[in-house]
Write a protein that holds these residues in place. Structure first.
Motif, PDB file in Angstrom:
ATOM      1  N   UNK A 772      20.357 -32.436 -10.955  1.00 57.07           N
ATOM      2  CA  UNK A 772      20.475 -31.143 -10.288  1.00 57.07           C
ATOM      3  C   UNK A 772      20.693 -31.374  -8.791  1.00 57.07           C
ATOM      4  N   UNK A 773      21.516 -30.550  -8.124  1.00 56.18           N
ATOM      5  CA  UNK A 773      21.761 -30.746  -6.687  1.00 56.18           C
ATOM      6  C   UNK A 773      20.490 -30.800  -5.850  1.00 56.18           C
ATOM      7  N   UNK A 774      19.491 -29.983  -6.199  1.00 54.87           N
ATOM      8  CA  UNK A 774      18.241 -30.010  -5.433  1.00 54.87           C
ATOM      9  C   UNK A 774      17.490 -31.315  -5.655  1.00 54.87           C
ATOM     10  N   UNK A 775      17.544 -31.841  -6.872  1.00 59.82           N
ATOM     11  CA  UNK A 775      16.908 -33.125  -7.138  1.00 59.82           C
ATOM     12  C   UNK A 775      17.597 -34.228  -6.338  1.00 59.82           C
ATOM     13  N   UNK A 776      18.932 -34.218  -6.333  1.00 59.45           N
ATOM     14  CA  UNK A 776      19.667 -35.229  -5.565  1.00 59.45           C
ATOM     15  C   UNK A 776      19.341 -35.119  -4.083  1.00 59.45           C
ATOM     16  N   UNK A 777      19.216 -33.891  -3.601  1.00 62.21           N
ATOM     17  CA  UNK A 777      18.881 -33.696  -2.192  1.00 62.21           C
ATOM     18  C   UNK A 777      17.489 -34.248  -1.879  1.00 62.21           C
ATOM     19  N   UNK A 778      16.525 -34.027  -2.790  1.00 65.37           N
ATOM     20  CA  UNK A 778      15.177 -34.561  -2.589  1.00 65.37           C
ATOM     21  C   UNK A 778      15.191 -36.081  -2.581  1.00 65.37           C
ATOM     22  N   UNK A 779      16.013 -36.661  -3.450  1.00 63.32           N
ATOM     23  CA  UNK A 779      16.088 -38.118  -3.479  1.00 63.32           C
ATOM     24  C   UNK A 779      16.634 -38.656  -2.153  1.00 63.32           C
ATOM     25  N   UNK A 780      17.622 -37.943  -1.592  1.00 67.18           N
ATOM     26  CA  UNK A 780      18.172 -38.359  -0.296  1.00 67.18           C
ATOM     27  C   UNK A 780      17.136 -38.210   0.820  1.00 67.18           C
ATOM     28  N   UNK A 781      16.370 -37.108   0.795  1.00 70.41           N
ATOM     29  CA  UNK A 781      15.326 -36.901   1.812  1.00 70.41           C
ATOM     30  C   UNK A 781      14.265 -37.989   1.739  1.00 70.41           C
ATOM     31  N   UNK A 782      13.868 -38.350   0.523  1.00 69.75           N
ATOM     32  CA  UNK A 782      12.863 -39.386   0.375  1.00 69.75           C
ATOM     33  C   UNK A 782      13.378 -40.724   0.889  1.00 69.75           C
ATOM     34  N   UNK A 783      14.631 -41.039   0.592  1.00 70.62           N
ATOM     35  CA  UNK A 783      15.201 -42.303   1.068  1.00 70.62           C
ATOM     36  C   UNK A 783      15.211 -42.357   2.590  1.00 70.62           C
ATOM     37  N   UNK A 784      15.587 -41.240   3.218  1.00 72.96           N
ATOM     38  CA  UNK A 784      15.612 -41.207   4.677  1.00 72.96           C
ATOM     39  C   UNK A 784      14.204 -41.358   5.245  1.00 72.96           C
ATOM     40  N   UNK A 785      13.226 -40.684   4.624  1.00 63.24           N
ATOM     41  CA  UNK A 785      11.849 -40.784   5.111  1.00 63.24           C
ATOM     42  C   UNK A 785      11.310 -42.197   4.946  1.00 63.24           C
ATOM     43  N   UNK A 786      11.640 -42.859   3.849  1.00 66.33           N
ATOM     44  CA  UNK A 786      11.177 -44.230   3.648  1.00 66.33           C
ATOM     45  C   UNK A 786      11.797 -45.180   4.661  1.00 66.33           C
ATOM     46  N   UNK A 787      13.046 -44.912   5.013  1.00 68.16           N
ATOM     47  CA  UNK A 787      13.665 -45.711   6.068  1.00 68.16           C
ATOM     48  C   UNK A 787      12.920 -45.519   7.381  1.00 68.16           C
ATOM     49  N   UNK A 788      12.544 -44.269   7.669  1.00 70.57           N
ATOM     50  CA  UNK A 788      11.809 -43.989   8.905  1.00 70.57           C
ATOM     51  C   UNK A 788      10.445 -44.655   8.898  1.00 70.57           C
ATOM     52  N   UNK A 789       9.854 -44.763   7.706  1.00 72.14           N
ATOM     53  CA  UNK A 789       8.564 -45.440   7.609  1.00 72.14           C
ATOM     54  C   UNK A 789       8.722 -46.907   7.987  1.00 72.14           C
ATOM     55  N   UNK A 790       9.843 -47.509   7.532  1.00 71.10           N
ATOM     56  CA  UNK A 790      10.058 -48.939   7.807  1.00 71.10           C
ATOM     57  C   UNK A 790      10.499 -49.199   9.246  1.00 71.10           C
ATOM     58  N   UNK A 791      11.069 -48.214   9.860  1.00 66.19           N
ATOM     59  CA  UNK A 791      11.588 -48.407  11.223  1.00 66.19           C
ATOM     60  C   UNK A 791      10.793 -47.511  12.175  1.00 66.19           C
ATOM     61  N   UNK A 792      10.170 -48.085  13.108  1.00 64.90           N
ATOM     62  CA  UNK A 792       9.371 -47.307  14.071  1.00 64.90           C
ATOM     63  C   UNK A 792      10.245 -46.338  14.834  1.00 64.90           C
ATOM     64  N   UNK A 793      11.447 -46.731  15.198  1.00 63.39           N
ATOM     65  CA  UNK A 793      12.361 -45.861  15.921  1.00 63.39           C
ATOM     66  C   UNK A 793      13.614 -45.688  15.087  1.00 63.39           C
ATOM     67  N   UNK A 794      14.109 -44.466  15.040  1.00 64.91           N
ATOM     68  CA  UNK A 794      15.344 -44.193  14.318  1.00 64.91           C
ATOM     69  C   UNK A 794      16.294 -43.458  15.242  1.00 64.91           C
ATOM     70  N   UNK A 795      17.516 -43.708  15.084  1.00 65.00           N
ATOM     71  CA  UNK A 795      18.494 -43.074  15.986  1.00 65.00           C
ATOM     72  C   UNK A 795      19.208 -41.920  15.324  1.00 65.00           C
TER      73      UNK A 795
END
Length: 810
Positions: A772-795
């Motif tokens: 579902x488009x909303x599920x895909x969107x949530x998966x993208x949001x989670x991936x971005x948040x996990x990247x932010x967790x790994x990187x102290x600063x994000x651009x």
């Protein structure tokens, strides 16, 4: 004289002079006791005045003093610490007051008084326990208590001779004595305490406030006017589930876990009499059920042979008050004797309604007359309700702030269930009351205006009772009842109570389909309404399936261009949009818009709805400029036709703001959302779903202009309200949780953001599926948040998610 079993006769028994001496002493003693008894019988003045004959000081019979002892505790007293502390404080400092422990039969009044008696004994106080059985016995027992406190024989003689009142003499002695507790148990007829019909509140009879000791009265009558201004009335409440569970575990320790016991205690409404009865039953060897869970399950089908079982000796008050089935009959008999004959039928009517607060306005004289066949008036019905309240058989529920909800009454669940069972089992026409209730519910529902916010609370109060009526076997073909349920469901939809509205629509459709057939126009209308209710509650696939059924039937019966057929196609498109099938939705909306423009004209409200819905579908497809054009046209048409503050105009303005936000015009979007939110809050209140949607959208726009903390605060408010009203898995709740995650990420809290996105993703995968488009969107949001967790600063900023917008179901 003796009953001696031995192999040889004792030595003393072989000496005649010893035996005859013993007999002589006994004979002289018997003659003395006879003379004393004759003298006491000769003094008849106290009895001639309706008072009991007292016992001389220092010579109280052992049996008489034993009757003044408090009953032994059957075990630990659970869940009464607060009440016991209050009574203990009053015991320490009566200060011219006395205590009344009141409540419905079986609530534990005697147990609480007995616990206080134990406290008093432990503190070295004298304790006297009198069980009310009538004025004469009360006079005798009170006199014995005064004698035990040192009442002189001369003062008692003055009362016998009529030179002083016996109650005055007794209370004078009690007030000269320090540190005592006197309990008069089960005074359910205070008007009979006397003497000579003296009102209790005059404090010239047997019940008086004390200064040096405490009088405690237990009674089912909790009317403070009856007991007077010096009475401190403690109305005993049911036990909380945890304390009730302890009572069950005390009685039946091997019947299950504490959690199972708490669940059963909650099912029993925390009524101590029921809890003790069930505990004894479960612990008995010959019982059919031996576990808490088995008994709880059996109650649903075997109430009549468990708690509701009749007893052959229930007419004896001492027996009746110990039985769950019969204890309340004593109060109803007393109310009838006091001139309230409608108390029993009113209680039966209430017991046939749902386990929910009942508006007093529902109980009209016409309803009571229809149920009983007895002509009555408002005064008699009000007196019956007040009498039931006085005796604890019904209560007033409380608002969230703790203040009583005046105008509403509620029954204890066990009182309700057993009264309904007894009525059905014993009545010669058990459905007569039911028919009268259904007629009254239909009448009340017709008086609710669905579009008026002032009527939404009335609809909420009627809803559970309508649902209970629709579930009754006698009402399975009652079309007027189905119409009433549908009408109240529509009102609750407007008021934002989507869950209850769905239940009512399901009940209405069940009755309508059964009585009219699957393809009857009324059945199709009802199925359409049910599908809309499912869609609002987030059950989109079920909604789409039902809308498809209705569309197919209407195309076959009415034709493709009939207004009802177009309505079904539009509603199906909305459900498909919510399922992520945006292109199909857009195609349907475009077809409906073209047909409505041709048949109804470009400015008809239904045409404007189609224009609005097509704009939404195009927005979901990412065609935001086209979407903005349709929303501007729809908004302009709504404002001309309906006014700027009409709900359809506000909804259209909301959708335009969402589109502008996607086009990067965030400040314009924020301004529009602020306008819409302010108007919704003023018109609908702060907790209406439309107001909450608007507040969530405003938070999203504020996040996009950099006001991340303001956005997070708004999202938190909305999320809490959604979880309370719609549930944790509703689409709007999930969208708000996602939006809060985005705001927190922008505030530099990636761990919290990731956890929120993880929750949303798991829920959407389970509800909508992995693609579902909303599920895909949530998966993208989670991936971005996990990247932010790994990187102290994000651009880079994560993708910005808009709230799933509100749509009209027309």
């Amino acid at each position: 004289m003796t009953n001696y079993a031995a192999s040889a006769v004792p030595d003393w028994a072989s000496r005649p002079w010893v035996v005859w001496s013993v007999f002589g002493v006994l004979a002289v003693g018997a003659m003395g006791l006879g003379l004393v008894s004759r003298r006491l019988d000769a003094t008849g003045s106290p009895m001639s005045r309706g008072q009991a004959r007292p016992v001389p000081a220092g010579r109280a019979p052992v049996a008489g003093m034993a009757s003044l002892r408090a009953p032994e505790s059957a075990g630990p007293v659970r869940g009464r610490d607060g009440e016991l502390d209050s009574l203990r404080a009053l015991l320490a400092r009566p200060e011219g007051r006395y205590a009344v422990v009141g409540g419905v039969g079986g609530i534990g009044k005697t147990t609480l008084a007995s616990a206080l008696a134990g406290v008093a004994r432990a503190e070295g106080r004298s304790v006297f326990w009198i069980r009310w059985r009538g004025t004469e016995e009360l006079a005798e027992q009170m006199t014995r208590a005064a004698l035990a406190c040192g009442l002189p024989e001369t003062r008692l003689e003055e009362a016998r001779a009529g030179r002083a009142g016996l109650p005055d003499v007794v209370w004078e002695q009690l007030e000269r004595t320090a540190a005592w507790l006197l309990v008069i148990d089960n005074v359910d007829t205070p008007q009979a305490v006397g003497p000579d019909g003296e009102a209790v509140a005059s404090y010239r009879g047997w019940i008086r406030p004390g200064g040096r000791g405490l009088l405690l009265v237990t009674s089912r009558n909790t009317d403070p006017v009856v007991w007077g201004p010096r009475a401190i009335v403690h109305r005993v409440a049911p036990l909380e589930p945890a304390a009730g569970g302890q009572v069950l575990c005390d009685a039946a320790p091997h019947a299950g876990t504490p959690e199972e016991a708490r669940a059963l205690a909650d099912r029993l409404g925390g009524l101590p009499l029921a809890l003790h009865a069930v505990g004894r039953y479960l612990a008995a060897t010959g019982s059919r059920h031996h576990t808490f869970t088995a008994y709880a399950a059996a109650l649903d089908t075997q109430l009549g042979t468990l708690l509701g079982a009749p007893h052959p000796r229930a007419g004896d008050p001492d027996v009746g008050r110990t039985l769950v089935r019969h204890t309340w009959e004593l109060s109803l008999d007393q109310l009838a004797a006091d001139g309230h004959p409608l108390a029993r039928p009113v209680l039966r009517l209430l017991s046939l309604l749902a386990a929910a607060p009942v508006p007093v306005s529902l109980l009209t004289p016409e309803l009571v007359t229809g149920a009983t066949g007895r002509q009555t008036g408002v005064t008699e019905v009000e007196a019956a309700l007040n009498g039931l309240h006085t005796y604890g058989l019904l209560d007033t529920p409380a608002h969230h702030d703790g203040h009583p909800a005046l105008g509403l009454v509620v029954l204890h669940p066990v009182v309700r269930e057993i009264t309904a069972h007894a009525h059905t089992a014993e009545s010669t026409d058990p459905y007569r009351y039911q028919r009268a209730l259904v007629s009254r519910l239909i009448e009340a529902a017709r008086g609710v205006t669905e579009a008026r916010s002032a009527d939404w609370d009335r609809a909420r109060l009627l809803a559970p009772h309508l649902l209970a009526a629709t579930a009754h076997p006698a009402e399975e073909h009652h079309r007027d009842l189905a119409d009433a349920a549908d009408h109240i469901g529509r009102s609750l939809t407007e008021g934002g109570a989507y869950g209850t509205a769905l239940q009512l629509r399901q009940a209405a459709h069940r009755i309508t389909a059964r009585s009219s057939g699957p393809d009857h126009p009324d059945t199709l209308d009802s199925r359409n309404d049910l599908a809309n209710a499912l869609d609002l509650f987030g059950r989109h696939q079920e909604a789409a399936d039902l809308h498809q059924q209705v569309l197919t039937a209407r195309e076959r019966i009415l034709g493709a261009d009939h207004p009802d057929t177009l309505l079904s196609r539009s509603n199906l498109a909305n459900a498909l949009d919510h399922l992520g099938r945006h292109q199909e939705a857009a195609d349907h909306h475009r077809h409906v818009l073209a047909t409505r423009e041709r048949v109804l004209g470009p400015d008809h409200v239904h045409t404007l709805h189609s224009r609005n819905n097509l704009g939404l579908a195009l927005g979901y497809l990412g065609r935001h400029r086209e979407a903005a054009g349709f929303h501007r046209e729809a908004l302009s048409g709504y404002e001309r036709a309906l006014g700027a503050d009409h709900p359809d105009s506000l909804n259209s303005r909301n959708n335009l703001a969402l589109t502008l936000d996607h086009l990067g015009r965030h400040r314009e979007a924020a301004d529009l959302h602020r306008q819409v939110h302010g108007t919704y809050e003023q018109l609908l209140g702060p907790d209406h779903p439309d107001t909450l949607h608007s507040r969530d959208n405003l938070g999203l726009a504020l996040d996009h202009i950099g006001r991340h903390q303001d956005a997070a605060d708004l999202h938190r408010q909305v999320l809490g309200a959604y979880e309370r009203t719609l549930g944790a898995a509703h689409p709007s709740t999930l969208t708000c949780r996602s939006n809060l995650g985005l705001a927190l990420e922008h505030l530099g809290h990636p761990h919290e953001a990731a956890e929120l996105h993880r929750q949303v993703l798991a829920a959407r995968e389970g509800i909508l599926g992995p693609d579902h488009p909303h599920t895909l969107q949530s998966r993208a949001h989670l991936a971005t948040a996990l990247t932010a967790v790994r990187q102290a600063d994000t651009t880079s900023r994560p993708p910005r998610r808009r709230r799933f917008p509100t749509t009209r179901r027309t």
